[in-house]
Design an enzyme around this catalytic site. Structure first.
Site, short mmCIF file in Angstrom:
data_model
loop_
_atom_site.label_atom_id
_atom_site.label_comp_id
_atom_site.label_asym_id
_atom_site.label_seq_id
_atom_site.Cartn_x
_atom_site.Cartn_y
_atom_site.Cartn_z
N ARG A 47 0.84 -1.21 0.00
CA ARG A 47 0.00 0.00 0.00
C ARG A 47 0.87 1.26 0.00
O ARG A 47 0.53 2.28 -0.57
CB ARG A 47 -0.97 -0.01 1.19
CG ARG A 47 -1.76 1.29 1.32
CD ARG A 47 -3.02 1.16 2.17
NE ARG A 47 -2.83 0.43 3.40
CZ ARG A 47 -2.18 0.87 4.48
NH1 ARG A 47 -1.63 2.07 4.49
NH2 ARG A 47 -2.05 0.11 5.55
N TYR A 99 -15.56 17.40 -16.15
CA TYR A 99 -16.00 16.00 -16.18
C TYR A 99 -17.07 15.80 -15.09
O TYR A 99 -16.86 16.21 -13.94
CB TYR A 99 -14.78 15.10 -15.95
CG TYR A 99 -15.16 13.68 -15.61
CD1 TYR A 99 -15.91 12.92 -16.49
CD2 TYR A 99 -14.79 13.10 -14.40
CE1 TYR A 99 -16.28 11.62 -16.17
CE2 TYR A 99 -15.15 11.81 -14.08
CZ TYR A 99 -15.90 11.07 -14.97
OH TYR A 99 -16.28 9.79 -14.65
N ASP A 171 -6.55 19.08 -15.02
CA ASP A 171 -6.85 17.72 -15.46
C ASP A 171 -6.38 17.61 -16.91
O ASP A 171 -6.98 18.22 -17.81
CB ASP A 171 -8.35 17.44 -15.32
CG ASP A 171 -8.71 15.99 -15.66
OD1 ASP A 171 -7.98 15.38 -16.47
OD2 ASP A 171 -9.72 15.48 -15.13
N LYS A 196 -7.41 6.37 -19.48
CA LYS A 196 -7.72 6.80 -20.85
C LYS A 196 -6.49 6.63 -21.75
O LYS A 196 -6.04 5.54 -21.95
CB LYS A 196 -8.26 8.23 -20.83
CG LYS A 196 -9.31 8.47 -19.73
CD LYS A 196 -10.56 7.64 -19.90
CE LYS A 196 -11.54 7.91 -18.76
NZ LYS A 196 -12.72 7.05 -18.79
C1 PLP Z 1 -11.32 14.42 -17.92
C2 PLP Z 1 -11.57 13.25 -17.00
N1 PLP Z 1 -11.10 13.29 -15.75
C3 PLP Z 1 -11.29 12.28 -14.89
C4 PLP Z 1 -12.00 11.14 -15.25
C5 PLP Z 1 -12.24 10.05 -14.25
O1 PLP Z 1 -11.46 8.92 -14.51
P1 PLP Z 1 -11.79 7.47 -13.92
O2 PLP Z 1 -12.96 6.95 -14.70
O3 PLP Z 1 -10.54 6.68 -14.10
O4 PLP Z 1 -12.16 7.65 -12.48
C6 PLP Z 1 -12.52 11.07 -16.55
C7 PLP Z 1 -13.30 9.90 -16.97
O5 PLP Z 1 -13.89 9.87 -18.04
C8 PLP Z 1 -12.28 12.14 -17.45
O6 PLP Z 1 -12.75 12.12 -18.72
#
Ligand code: PLP
Length: 379
Positions: A47, A99, A171, A196
Protein backbone atom coordinates in the site's frame (compact mmCIF):
# COMPACT_ATOMS: atom_id res chain seq x y z
CA UNK A 1 15.96 13.52 -23.95
CA UNK A 2 13.05 14.01 -26.28
CA UNK A 3 9.49 13.03 -25.37
CA UNK A 4 9.39 9.84 -27.49
CA UNK A 5 12.61 8.61 -25.88
CA UNK A 6 11.36 9.40 -22.37
CA UNK A 7 8.11 7.56 -23.09
CA UNK A 8 10.09 4.42 -23.90
CA UNK A 9 12.77 4.66 -21.22
CA UNK A 10 11.55 6.71 -18.23
CA UNK A 11 10.83 4.50 -15.22
CA UNK A 12 12.31 1.32 -16.64
CA UNK A 13 15.78 -0.14 -16.95
CA UNK A 14 16.90 -3.61 -17.92
CA UNK A 15 16.44 -5.81 -14.80
CA UNK A 16 20.00 -6.21 -13.41
CA UNK A 17 19.29 -9.64 -11.90
CA UNK A 18 17.78 -11.29 -15.01
CA UNK A 19 18.49 -9.05 -18.00
CA UNK A 20 14.75 -8.83 -18.69
CA UNK A 21 14.02 -5.89 -20.98
CA UNK A 22 10.34 -5.76 -20.04
CA UNK A 23 9.86 -5.12 -16.32
CA UNK A 24 8.61 -7.90 -14.06
CA UNK A 25 5.30 -7.54 -12.21
CA UNK A 26 5.69 -7.55 -8.42
CA UNK A 27 2.45 -8.72 -6.78
CA UNK A 28 4.11 -9.12 -3.35
CA UNK A 29 2.23 -7.23 -0.65
CA UNK A 30 5.17 -7.26 1.75
CA UNK A 31 8.95 -6.86 1.54
CA UNK A 32 11.82 -8.34 3.57
CA UNK A 33 13.45 -6.29 6.29
CA UNK A 34 17.22 -6.24 6.73
CA UNK A 35 18.81 -7.92 9.77
CA UNK A 36 19.22 -4.58 11.49
CA UNK A 37 15.52 -3.81 10.96
CA UNK A 38 16.01 -1.31 8.13
CA UNK A 39 14.52 -1.42 4.62
CA UNK A 40 17.52 -0.60 2.46
CA UNK A 41 15.79 -1.93 -0.66
CA UNK A 42 13.19 0.82 -0.33
CA UNK A 43 9.95 -1.17 0.05
CA UNK A 44 7.98 -2.08 3.18
CA UNK A 45 4.37 -2.85 2.29
CA UNK A 46 2.53 -2.67 -1.04
CA UNK A 47 0.00 0.00 0.00
CA UNK A 48 2.95 2.28 0.74
CA UNK A 49 4.86 1.43 -2.42
CA UNK A 50 5.96 -1.30 -4.80
CA UNK A 51 8.43 -1.42 -7.71
CA UNK A 52 5.80 -1.17 -10.47
CA UNK A 53 4.16 1.82 -8.85
CA UNK A 54 7.46 3.56 -8.34
CA UNK A 55 8.40 2.96 -11.99
CA UNK A 56 5.12 4.45 -13.22
CA UNK A 57 5.41 7.45 -10.89
CA UNK A 58 8.98 8.12 -12.05
CA UNK A 59 7.87 7.90 -15.66
CA UNK A 60 4.98 10.35 -15.19
CA UNK A 61 7.27 12.80 -13.38
CA UNK A 62 9.55 12.76 -16.43
CA UNK A 63 6.77 13.10 -18.99
CA UNK A 64 5.02 16.00 -17.25
CA UNK A 65 8.23 17.71 -16.10
CA UNK A 66 7.27 17.52 -12.41
CA UNK A 67 8.99 16.77 -9.12
CA UNK A 68 6.73 14.07 -7.66
CA UNK A 69 3.86 11.82 -8.60
CA UNK A 70 1.28 9.74 -6.74
CA UNK A 71 -0.76 7.19 -8.68
CA UNK A 72 -4.25 6.09 -7.68
CA UNK A 73 -6.84 3.40 -8.36
CA UNK A 74 -8.76 5.67 -10.78
CA UNK A 75 -8.75 9.18 -12.17
CA UNK A 76 -11.56 9.97 -9.75
CA UNK A 77 -9.52 8.72 -6.76
CA UNK A 78 -6.68 11.02 -7.88
CA UNK A 79 -9.13 13.94 -8.18
CA UNK A 80 -10.60 13.12 -4.76
CA UNK A 81 -7.13 13.10 -3.16
CA UNK A 82 -6.38 16.59 -4.53
CA UNK A 83 -9.57 18.02 -2.99
CA UNK A 84 -9.13 16.07 0.25
CA UNK A 85 -5.75 17.70 0.67
CA UNK A 86 -7.66 20.97 1.25
CA UNK A 87 -9.50 21.75 4.48
CA UNK A 88 -13.19 22.19 5.31
CA UNK A 89 -14.07 25.85 4.70
CA UNK A 90 -11.69 26.17 1.74
CA UNK A 91 -13.04 27.31 -1.62
CA UNK A 92 -12.44 25.88 -5.10
CA UNK A 93 -13.15 27.44 -8.50
CA UNK A 94 -13.97 24.83 -11.15
CA UNK A 95 -15.28 24.92 -14.73
CA UNK A 96 -19.00 24.45 -15.36
CA UNK A 97 -18.10 22.07 -18.17
CA UNK A 98 -15.94 19.82 -15.98
CA UNK A 99 -16.00 16.00 -16.18
CA UNK A 100 -19.34 15.17 -14.52
CA UNK A 101 -17.69 12.85 -11.97
CA UNK A 102 -15.47 15.71 -10.78
CA UNK A 103 -18.55 17.93 -10.37
CA UNK A 104 -20.22 15.14 -8.40
CA UNK A 105 -17.21 14.80 -6.09
CA UNK A 106 -17.37 18.53 -5.36
CA UNK A 107 -21.14 18.91 -5.00
CA UNK A 108 -22.36 15.55 -3.69
CA UNK A 109 -19.42 14.44 -1.56
CA UNK A 110 -17.09 17.23 -0.49
CA UNK A 111 -19.70 19.99 -0.11
CA UNK A 112 -21.07 17.96 2.87
CA UNK A 113 -17.56 17.96 4.28
CA UNK A 114 -17.35 21.77 4.08
CA UNK A 115 -15.51 22.35 0.80
CA UNK A 116 -17.08 25.23 -1.14
CA UNK A 117 -17.06 25.37 -4.94
CA UNK A 118 -17.99 28.00 -7.52
CA UNK A 119 -18.50 26.69 -11.05
CA UNK A 120 -17.70 29.22 -13.79
CA UNK A 121 -17.33 29.34 -17.55
CA UNK A 122 -13.53 29.16 -17.50
CA UNK A 123 -13.22 30.51 -21.02
CA UNK A 124 -14.44 33.82 -19.54
CA UNK A 125 -11.53 35.11 -17.42
CA UNK A 126 -13.69 37.80 -15.81
CA UNK A 127 -15.87 35.07 -14.35
CA UNK A 128 -12.76 33.34 -12.99
CA UNK A 129 -11.48 36.57 -11.38
CA UNK A 130 -14.90 37.37 -9.91
CA UNK A 131 -15.25 33.91 -8.37
CA UNK A 132 -12.08 34.32 -6.27
CA UNK A 133 -12.69 34.72 -2.53
CA UNK A 134 -10.41 35.17 0.44
CA UNK A 135 -10.67 31.43 1.15
CA UNK A 136 -10.02 30.30 -2.46
CA UNK A 137 -7.27 27.69 -2.31
CA UNK A 138 -7.48 26.01 -5.67
CA UNK A 139 -8.51 26.65 -9.28
CA UNK A 140 -9.29 23.47 -11.19
CA UNK A 141 -8.80 23.49 -14.95
CA UNK A 142 -9.88 20.85 -17.42
CA UNK A 143 -8.78 21.53 -20.99
CA UNK A 144 -10.01 20.38 -23.44
CA UNK A 145 -13.14 19.92 -21.31
CA UNK A 146 -15.48 16.97 -21.21
CA UNK A 147 -17.74 16.86 -23.26
CA UNK A 148 -17.83 20.30 -24.93
CA UNK A 149 -14.08 20.58 -25.65
CA UNK A 150 -13.89 24.08 -24.22
CA UNK A 151 -10.34 25.41 -24.08
CA UNK A 152 -8.99 27.13 -20.98
CA UNK A 153 -5.93 29.37 -21.16
CA UNK A 154 -3.73 27.51 -18.66
CA UNK A 155 -1.05 30.20 -18.36
CA UNK A 156 -3.51 33.01 -17.64
CA UNK A 157 -5.66 31.04 -15.19
CA UNK A 158 -2.56 29.79 -13.34
CA UNK A 159 -1.49 33.41 -13.05
CA UNK A 160 -4.90 34.42 -11.64
CA UNK A 161 -4.62 31.56 -9.12
CA UNK A 162 -1.14 32.54 -7.99
CA UNK A 163 -2.01 36.22 -7.63
CA UNK A 164 -4.71 35.20 -5.16
CA UNK A 165 -2.52 32.70 -3.31
CA UNK A 166 -4.33 29.65 -4.72
CA UNK A 167 -2.93 26.56 -6.40
CA UNK A 168 -3.78 25.74 -10.02
CA UNK A 169 -4.48 22.10 -10.89
CA UNK A 170 -5.08 20.93 -14.46
CA UNK A 171 -6.85 17.72 -15.46
CA UNK A 172 -4.67 16.78 -18.45
CA UNK A 173 -6.47 13.52 -19.24
CA UNK A 174 -7.70 14.47 -22.70
CA UNK A 175 -4.52 16.07 -24.00
CA UNK A 176 -1.87 13.99 -22.18
CA UNK A 177 1.70 15.29 -21.79
CA UNK A 178 2.32 14.24 -25.40
CA UNK A 179 0.22 17.23 -26.53
CA UNK A 180 0.08 19.63 -23.56
CA UNK A 181 2.37 20.29 -20.59
CA UNK A 182 0.44 22.29 -17.97
CA UNK A 183 3.31 22.40 -15.44
CA UNK A 184 5.43 24.29 -17.97
CA UNK A 185 2.54 26.73 -18.46
CA UNK A 186 2.35 27.53 -14.74
CA UNK A 187 0.02 24.90 -13.25
CA UNK A 188 1.11 23.48 -9.90
CA UNK A 189 -0.27 20.01 -10.42
CA UNK A 190 -1.60 17.81 -13.17
CA UNK A 191 -4.24 15.13 -12.71
CA UNK A 192 -4.79 12.18 -15.03
CA UNK A 193 -7.33 9.48 -15.53
CA UNK A 194 -4.59 7.11 -16.76
CA UNK A 195 -7.56 4.88 -17.56
CA UNK A 196 -7.72 6.80 -20.85
CA UNK A 197 -4.89 7.65 -23.27
CA UNK A 198 -1.96 6.84 -20.99
CA UNK A 199 -3.16 3.26 -20.51
CA UNK A 200 -4.39 3.51 -24.07
CA UNK A 201 -6.08 0.12 -24.51
CA UNK A 202 -9.30 0.34 -22.42
CA UNK A 203 -8.05 -2.35 -20.06
CA UNK A 204 -6.94 -0.58 -16.88
CA UNK A 205 -8.59 1.84 -14.43
CA UNK A 206 -6.14 4.16 -12.67
CA UNK A 207 -5.19 7.77 -12.06
CA UNK A 208 -2.31 10.05 -11.16
CA UNK A 209 -1.37 13.38 -9.62
CA UNK A 210 1.92 14.92 -10.77
CA UNK A 211 3.21 17.94 -8.82
CA UNK A 212 5.65 20.60 -9.94
CA UNK A 213 7.03 20.84 -6.40
CA UNK A 214 7.17 18.28 -3.64
CA UNK A 215 5.52 20.85 -1.34
CA UNK A 216 3.16 20.60 1.64
CA UNK A 217 0.09 20.26 -0.57
CA UNK A 218 1.63 17.36 -2.46
CA UNK A 219 2.83 15.74 0.78
CA UNK A 220 -0.81 15.68 1.93
CA UNK A 221 -1.80 13.99 -1.32
CA UNK A 222 0.97 11.41 -0.78
CA UNK A 223 -0.33 10.84 2.76
CA UNK A 224 -3.85 10.27 1.41
CA UNK A 225 -2.45 7.84 -1.19
CA UNK A 226 -0.44 5.65 1.18
CA UNK A 227 -2.76 5.90 4.21
CA UNK A 228 -6.23 5.86 2.66
CA UNK A 229 -4.93 3.35 0.11
CA UNK A 230 -6.90 4.00 -3.12
CA UNK A 231 -3.92 2.59 -5.02
CA UNK A 232 -3.61 0.76 -8.35
CA UNK A 233 -2.38 -2.84 -8.34
CA UNK A 234 1.13 -3.72 -9.51
CA UNK A 235 -0.38 -5.12 -12.72
CA UNK A 236 -2.38 -1.90 -13.29
CA UNK A 237 0.84 0.12 -12.99
CA UNK A 238 2.62 -2.27 -15.36
CA UNK A 239 -0.19 -1.92 -17.92
CA UNK A 240 -0.15 1.89 -17.81
CA UNK A 241 3.64 1.95 -18.16
CA UNK A 242 3.38 -0.38 -21.15
CA UNK A 243 0.75 1.87 -22.69
CA UNK A 244 2.95 4.94 -22.23
CA UNK A 245 5.72 3.43 -24.40
CA UNK A 246 3.61 4.12 -27.49
CA UNK A 247 1.82 7.25 -26.22
CA UNK A 248 3.45 9.86 -28.52
CA UNK A 249 2.70 7.82 -31.65
CA UNK A 250 -0.83 6.97 -30.58
CA UNK A 251 -1.62 10.62 -29.77
CA UNK A 252 -0.43 11.69 -33.22
CA UNK A 253 -2.67 9.10 -34.87
CA UNK A 254 -5.66 9.91 -32.61
CA UNK A 255 -5.24 13.60 -33.47
CA UNK A 256 -4.83 13.00 -37.20
CA UNK A 257 -7.91 10.76 -37.31
CA UNK A 258 -10.01 13.14 -35.19
CA UNK A 259 -9.02 16.04 -37.43
CA UNK A 260 -10.29 14.12 -40.47
CA UNK A 261 -13.53 13.08 -38.74
CA UNK A 262 -14.20 16.61 -37.40
CA UNK A 263 -13.61 18.10 -40.86
CA UNK A 264 -16.03 15.58 -42.38
CA UNK A 265 -18.73 16.34 -39.78
CA UNK A 266 -18.19 20.05 -40.30
CA UNK A 267 -18.99 19.58 -43.99
CA UNK A 268 -22.38 17.98 -43.29
CA UNK A 269 -24.72 20.90 -42.55
CA UNK A 270 -27.81 18.80 -43.36
CA UNK A 271 -27.58 16.53 -40.31
CA UNK A 272 -24.96 18.18 -38.08
CA UNK A 273 -25.91 21.20 -35.97
CA UNK A 274 -22.49 21.78 -34.39
CA UNK A 275 -19.07 20.13 -34.18
CA UNK A 276 -16.77 20.63 -31.21
CA UNK A 277 -13.10 20.05 -32.01
CA UNK A 278 -10.41 22.56 -31.02
CA UNK A 279 -8.52 21.88 -34.25
CA UNK A 280 -11.31 23.44 -36.31
CA UNK A 281 -10.55 27.06 -37.16
CA UNK A 282 -14.08 28.07 -36.19
CA UNK A 283 -13.76 26.65 -32.67
CA UNK A 284 -13.78 29.55 -30.18
CA UNK A 285 -10.75 28.13 -28.34
CA UNK A 286 -8.75 27.32 -31.49
CA UNK A 287 -6.12 30.06 -31.07
CA UNK A 288 -5.43 29.20 -27.41
CA UNK A 289 -5.39 25.47 -28.19
CA UNK A 290 -2.93 26.06 -31.04
CA UNK A 291 -0.67 27.91 -28.59
CA UNK A 292 -0.76 25.47 -25.70
CA UNK A 293 -1.24 22.11 -27.44
CA UNK A 294 1.02 20.58 -30.07
CA UNK A 295 -1.93 18.72 -31.67
CA UNK A 296 -5.65 18.82 -30.91
CA UNK A 297 -6.32 15.34 -29.53
CA UNK A 298 -8.65 12.49 -30.31
CA UNK A 299 -12.01 13.66 -28.92
CA UNK A 300 -14.82 15.15 -30.99
CA UNK A 301 -18.36 16.06 -29.91
CA UNK A 302 -21.19 16.63 -32.34
CA UNK A 303 -24.77 17.86 -32.06
CA UNK A 304 -27.25 16.21 -34.42
CA UNK A 305 -30.31 17.98 -35.85
CA UNK A 306 -33.55 16.44 -34.60
CA UNK A 307 -32.86 16.28 -30.85
CA UNK A 308 -32.25 13.28 -28.63
CA UNK A 309 -34.05 10.74 -30.82
CA UNK A 310 -32.07 11.67 -33.91
CA UNK A 311 -28.79 11.46 -31.96
CA UNK A 312 -29.79 8.07 -30.51
CA UNK A 313 -30.60 6.83 -34.02
CA UNK A 314 -27.14 7.78 -35.29
CA UNK A 315 -25.55 5.97 -32.33
CA UNK A 316 -27.77 2.95 -33.01
CA UNK A 317 -26.70 2.76 -36.67
CA UNK A 318 -22.91 2.79 -36.37
CA UNK A 319 -21.15 -0.48 -37.22
CA UNK A 320 -17.46 0.27 -36.68
CA UNK A 321 -17.74 2.67 -33.75
CA UNK A 322 -18.73 0.92 -30.52
CA UNK A 323 -21.55 2.38 -28.41
CA UNK A 324 -19.76 2.74 -25.09
CA UNK A 325 -18.60 5.35 -22.65
CA UNK A 326 -14.92 6.15 -21.91
CA UNK A 327 -12.18 7.23 -24.29
CA UNK A 328 -8.54 6.99 -25.20
CA UNK A 329 -8.36 3.38 -26.41
CA UNK A 330 -7.55 1.88 -29.79
CA UNK A 331 -11.22 1.36 -30.73
CA UNK A 332 -13.43 4.28 -31.69
CA UNK A 333 -16.34 4.81 -29.30
CA UNK A 334 -19.58 6.77 -29.61
CA UNK A 335 -21.84 7.75 -26.75
CA UNK A 336 -24.97 9.74 -26.08
CA UNK A 337 -23.31 11.79 -23.38
CA UNK A 338 -26.33 13.30 -21.58
CA UNK A 339 -27.84 9.90 -20.78
CA UNK A 340 -24.50 8.60 -19.44
CA UNK A 341 -23.92 11.70 -17.31
CA UNK A 342 -27.47 11.75 -15.97
CA UNK A 343 -27.78 8.00 -15.37
CA UNK A 344 -29.12 7.55 -11.82
CA UNK A 345 -28.82 11.28 -11.05
CA UNK A 346 -31.49 12.96 -8.86
CA UNK A 347 -33.99 15.13 -10.83
CA UNK A 348 -32.72 18.71 -10.93
CA UNK A 349 -29.06 17.63 -10.87
CA UNK A 350 -28.76 16.90 -14.59
CA UNK A 351 -25.54 18.17 -16.16
CA UNK A 352 -27.02 20.30 -18.93
CA UNK A 353 -25.15 18.52 -21.73
CA UNK A 354 -27.30 18.96 -24.87
CA UNK A 355 -29.62 15.99 -25.48
CA UNK A 356 -28.58 15.85 -29.15
CA UNK A 357 -24.86 15.58 -28.37
CA UNK A 358 -22.80 12.53 -29.26
CA UNK A 359 -19.24 12.27 -27.96
CA UNK A 360 -16.76 10.42 -30.14
CA UNK A 361 -13.49 8.96 -28.95
CA UNK A 362 -11.60 8.57 -32.19
CA UNK A 363 -9.48 5.45 -32.17
CA UNK A 364 -6.66 4.11 -34.29
CA UNK A 365 -8.65 2.64 -37.17
CA UNK A 366 -8.18 4.15 -40.65
CA UNK A 367 -10.02 7.52 -40.71
CA UNK A 368 -11.69 6.72 -44.05
CA UNK A 369 -13.36 3.67 -42.50
CA UNK A 370 -14.56 5.77 -39.56
CA UNK A 371 -15.93 8.43 -41.91
CA UNK A 372 -17.64 5.78 -44.05
CA UNK A 373 -19.32 4.42 -40.93
CA UNK A 374 -20.54 7.90 -39.98
CA UNK A 375 -21.80 8.56 -43.54
CA UNK A 376 -24.11 5.54 -43.37
CA UNK A 377 -25.16 6.28 -39.77
CA UNK A 378 -26.06 9.90 -40.60
CA UNK A 379 -28.07 8.95 -43.72
C1 PLP B 1 -11.32 14.42 -17.92
C2 PLP B 1 -11.57 13.25 -17.00
N1 PLP B 1 -11.10 13.29 -15.75
C3 PLP B 1 -11.29 12.28 -14.89
C4 PLP B 1 -12.00 11.14 -15.25
C5 PLP B 1 -12.24 10.05 -14.25
O1 PLP B 1 -11.46 8.92 -14.51
P1 PLP B 1 -11.79 7.47 -13.92
O2 PLP B 1 -12.96 6.95 -14.70
O3 PLP B 1 -10.54 6.68 -14.10
O4 PLP B 1 -12.16 7.65 -12.48
C6 PLP B 1 -12.52 11.07 -16.55
C7 PLP B 1 -13.30 9.90 -16.97
O5 PLP B 1 -13.89 9.87 -18.04
C8 PLP B 1 -12.28 12.14 -17.45
O6 PLP B 1 -12.75 12.12 -18.72
Amino acid sequence: MRFETLAVHAGHDVDPSTGAVTPAIHPSTTFERDEDGSYTRGYVYARVGNPNRRALEECLVSLEGGASCAVFASGSAATMAVFQSLSPGDHVVAPKDVYHGTAQILTNILAHWGLETTFVDMTDLTQVEQAIRLNTRLIWIETPSNPLLKITDIETVADIAHRSGAACVCDNTWATPALQRPLELGADMVVHATTKYLGGHSDVTSGAVVAKNDDNLFQRIRLIQVTAGAIPSAFDCWLVLRGIRTLPYRMRAHSENATAVAAFLNRDPASVEAVYYPGLRGHPGHAIAARQMSLFGGMVSVQIYGGRDAAMKVAAKVRLFTRATSLGGTDSLIEHRASVENYGVEPGQETGTPENLLRLSIGLEHPDDLIQDLVQALE
